[in-house]
Every structure is written in structure tokens, then in C-alpha cells.
Motif scaffolding. Structure first.
Motif, short mmCIF file in Angstrom:
data_model
loop_
_atom_site.label_atom_id
_atom_site.label_comp_id
_atom_site.label_asym_id
_atom_site.label_seq_id
_atom_site.Cartn_x
_atom_site.Cartn_y
_atom_site.Cartn_z
N GLU A 175 4.94 -12.50 16.14
CA GLU A 175 5.21 -13.62 17.05
C GLU A 175 6.63 -13.55 17.58
N PHE A 176 7.56 -13.18 16.73
CA PHE A 176 8.95 -13.02 17.13
C PHE A 176 9.07 -11.97 18.23
N VAL A 177 8.38 -10.86 18.06
CA VAL A 177 8.41 -9.77 19.04
C VAL A 177 7.83 -10.24 20.38
N LYS A 178 6.70 -10.91 20.33
CA LYS A 178 6.05 -11.37 21.56
C LYS A 178 6.87 -12.43 22.27
N THR A 179 7.40 -13.39 21.51
CA THR A 179 8.16 -14.49 22.10
C THR A 179 9.38 -14.00 22.86
N HIS A 180 10.03 -12.97 22.33
CA HIS A 180 11.30 -12.52 22.91
C HIS A 180 11.16 -11.25 23.75
N GLY A 181 9.93 -10.84 24.02
CA GLY A 181 9.70 -9.73 24.92
C GLY A 181 10.22 -8.40 24.43
N LEU A 182 10.15 -8.17 23.12
CA LEU A 182 10.65 -6.93 22.54
C LEU A 182 9.61 -5.82 22.66
N GLU A 183 10.09 -4.60 22.89
CA GLU A 183 9.21 -3.44 23.02
C GLU A 183 9.52 -2.43 21.92
N LEU A 184 8.54 -2.12 21.10
CA LEU A 184 8.74 -1.18 20.01
C LEU A 184 9.00 0.23 20.55
N VAL A 185 10.13 0.82 20.13
CA VAL A 185 10.49 2.16 20.61
C VAL A 185 10.79 3.14 19.48
N GLY A 186 10.85 2.64 18.24
CA GLY A 186 11.12 3.53 17.12
C GLY A 186 10.69 2.91 15.81
N VAL A 187 10.24 3.75 14.89
CA VAL A 187 9.79 3.26 13.59
C VAL A 187 10.00 4.32 12.52
N GLN A 188 10.29 3.87 11.33
CA GLN A 188 10.33 4.72 10.15
C GLN A 188 9.90 3.85 8.98
N TRP A 189 9.50 4.47 7.86
CA TRP A 189 9.06 3.64 6.74
C TRP A 189 9.21 4.38 5.43
N MET A 190 9.17 3.58 4.36
CA MET A 190 9.27 4.12 3.01
C MET A 190 8.42 3.27 2.08
N ARG A 191 8.13 3.81 0.91
CA ARG A 191 7.49 3.05 -0.15
C ARG A 191 8.54 2.73 -1.20
N GLY A 192 8.62 1.46 -1.59
CA GLY A 192 9.59 1.05 -2.58
C GLY A 192 8.91 0.65 -3.88
N VAL A 193 9.49 1.09 -5.00
CA VAL A 193 8.94 0.78 -6.32
C VAL A 193 10.06 0.43 -7.28
N GLY A 194 9.70 -0.26 -8.35
CA GLY A 194 10.68 -0.58 -9.38
C GLY A 194 11.12 0.66 -10.13
N ASP A 195 12.26 0.57 -10.78
CA ASP A 195 12.79 1.73 -11.50
C ASP A 195 11.88 2.17 -12.64
N GLY A 196 11.08 1.24 -13.17
CA GLY A 196 10.21 1.58 -14.29
C GLY A 196 8.78 1.90 -13.89
N TRP A 197 8.51 1.89 -12.58
CA TRP A 197 7.14 2.19 -12.12
C TRP A 197 6.81 3.65 -12.34
N LYS A 198 5.57 3.91 -12.77
CA LYS A 198 5.13 5.28 -13.03
C LYS A 198 4.25 5.76 -11.89
N GLU A 199 4.58 6.92 -11.34
CA GLU A 199 3.86 7.46 -10.20
C GLU A 199 2.39 7.67 -10.53
N GLY A 200 1.56 7.36 -9.53
CA GLY A 200 0.12 7.50 -9.72
C GLY A 200 -0.56 6.18 -9.97
N LYS A 201 0.24 5.12 -10.18
CA LYS A 201 -0.32 3.80 -10.45
C LYS A 201 -0.26 2.94 -9.19
N ASP A 202 -1.40 2.45 -8.76
CA ASP A 202 -1.48 1.50 -7.64
C ASP A 202 -0.80 2.03 -6.39
N GLU A 203 -1.00 3.29 -6.06
CA GLU A 203 -0.37 3.85 -4.88
C GLU A 203 -1.07 3.37 -3.62
#
Length: 204
Positions: A175-203
Motif C-alpha cells: 500500500e505504501f508503494v502504491k500510495t506514493h507511486g514508487l516503482e520497483l527497480v532493484g531487489v536482493q534477499w537473504m534468509r535469516g536464522v538464529g545463531d543456534g538454528w540447525k541447518e535443514g530444519k524448517d527451511e
């Protein structure tokens, strides 16, 4: 090729299409580089809470570096949001608003079309709040988004909401994007986990 890899990763993570990236045909005009002190995540790489405590440096690279002057009059809004708050299984507080910076001018004098540390020139509406998913929550998806602003746009802190912890939840980014007429021109992303999270769980 890099753009294809990014878009494929977004599709696999059910982020393309989504509320903030609605077009299946979306192609980024700018590449985003996210640099924390010890890691530079991209395309859904995993990061631990301890690795992202400090505000990262955000750099952008034009897809047309041979003619950076074509972007010289542009200004941008940048945001970091989490669609998976408080947990991916119960995202009732998504999008969580971690960071919003507006009125970022493009530096047309930057070399090879790369513009480093863009946040320093913008106006911060929401200060950086480091991702902090719990170990038991599983991986959260964090979206770094760059939008082209319409000419003359001036945003205030009241346009995005308060800075306190609870004020950041349930941000209606689309809604913020639409209201203010913003145009998406770039994106990047990551997955964040806790320091004690074990890989392979709930990915995601």
C-alpha cells in the motif's frame, strides 16, 4: 546471468510474484550489493543473527553502466522488510519494517555505474533494526528493495509509522508503494536464522 539466478531464487522462495513484487515479468534495473562486516548475502543465502547486528553498506550498480547519466535525475526509496514475522508458519506481523530510507539521489559520477553506500545520502525514516529471528522460528526471508521515486516526492516519518519495536510490525508495504507511486527497480534477499538454528530444519 546474475539477474536470472536472483529471479529464480525469488520464485523458488515464493517471493516472485508477491505483494511487493507482483509482476512475474519483473526485471531489475539495478543490482543491489549488501555488505555486512563479515558477510555479503545474496539470492537467499543464510545469515546468522550475530552476523547482521551492524547496519550494512548498500551499493547499487546500474544495468546500463555505459550511460549512468540516464539515471542522474532519479532518486530512490530503499527498504528492508520481513514477510515472515513473527514466524514463517504464522506471519501475522508481516511485513516487519526493519529499515526505510528515502530521497536517495543517484550519483551519476560514480565509476562504472556503481554507486556505493547509497544510504549515507538519503533520509532515514525508519532506522536500521537488525533481524532477530529466534532459533525455533526457522528461517525468515528478508527483502532489500529499491524503488524509483516520482519526481518531487517528499516523504515524512509519519508516512511509514513509528520507530518503536511494536510500531514496525504489520507494515503494509504494498500500500505504501502504491500510495506514493514508487516503482520497483532493484531487489536482493537473504534468509535469516538464529545463531543456534540447525541447518535443514524448517527451511524455506
Amino acid at each position: 546471468m546474475a539477474s536470472t539466478t536472483l529471479l529464480d531464487s525469488l520464485r523458488t522462495a515464493n517471493l516472485l510474484p508477491s505483494k511487493v513484487i507482483p509482476e512475474t515479468s519483473f526485471t531489475p534495473i539495478f543490482s543491489l550489493t549488501i555488505t555486512f562486516p563479515s558477510i555479503s548475502p545474496s539470492n537467499g543465502n543464510f545469515v546468522r543473527v550475530s552476523e547482521v547486528k551492524q547496519q550494512p553498506v548498500i551499493s547499487i550498480t546500474s544495468s546500463s553502466p555505459s550511460s549512468p547519466s540516464s539515471h542522474s535525475a532519479q532518486s530512490f526509496t530503499f527498504m528492508l522488510i520481513d514477510p515472515d514475522a513473527p514466524t514463517p508458519d504464522d506471519p501475522k506481523f508481516g511485513y516487519w519494517r526493519h529499515w526505510v530510507v528515502t530521497n536517495i539521489p543517484f550519483d551519476s559520477k560514480s565509476s562504472a555505474g556503481e554507486d556505493a553506500d547509497i544510504i549515507q545520502r538519503g533520509r532515514t525514516l525508519t532506522p536500521y533494526l537488525a533481524p532477530g529471528p529466534k532459533d525455533e522460528s526457522g528461517p525468515h526471508r528478508y527483502l532489500f528493495l529499491l524503488f524509483k521515486e516520482p519526481e518531487g516526492l517528499k516523504l515524512e516519518k509519519s508516512d511509514v509509522g513509528g520507530e518503536e519495536f511494536v510500531d514496525r510490525r504489520s507494515f503494509r508495504a504494498e500500500e505504501f508503494v502504491k500510495t506514493h507511486g514508487l516503482e520497483l527497480v532493484g531487489v536482493q534477499w537473504m534468509r535469516g536464522v538464529g545463531d543456534g538454528w540447525k541447518e535443514g530444519k524448517d527451511e524455506l
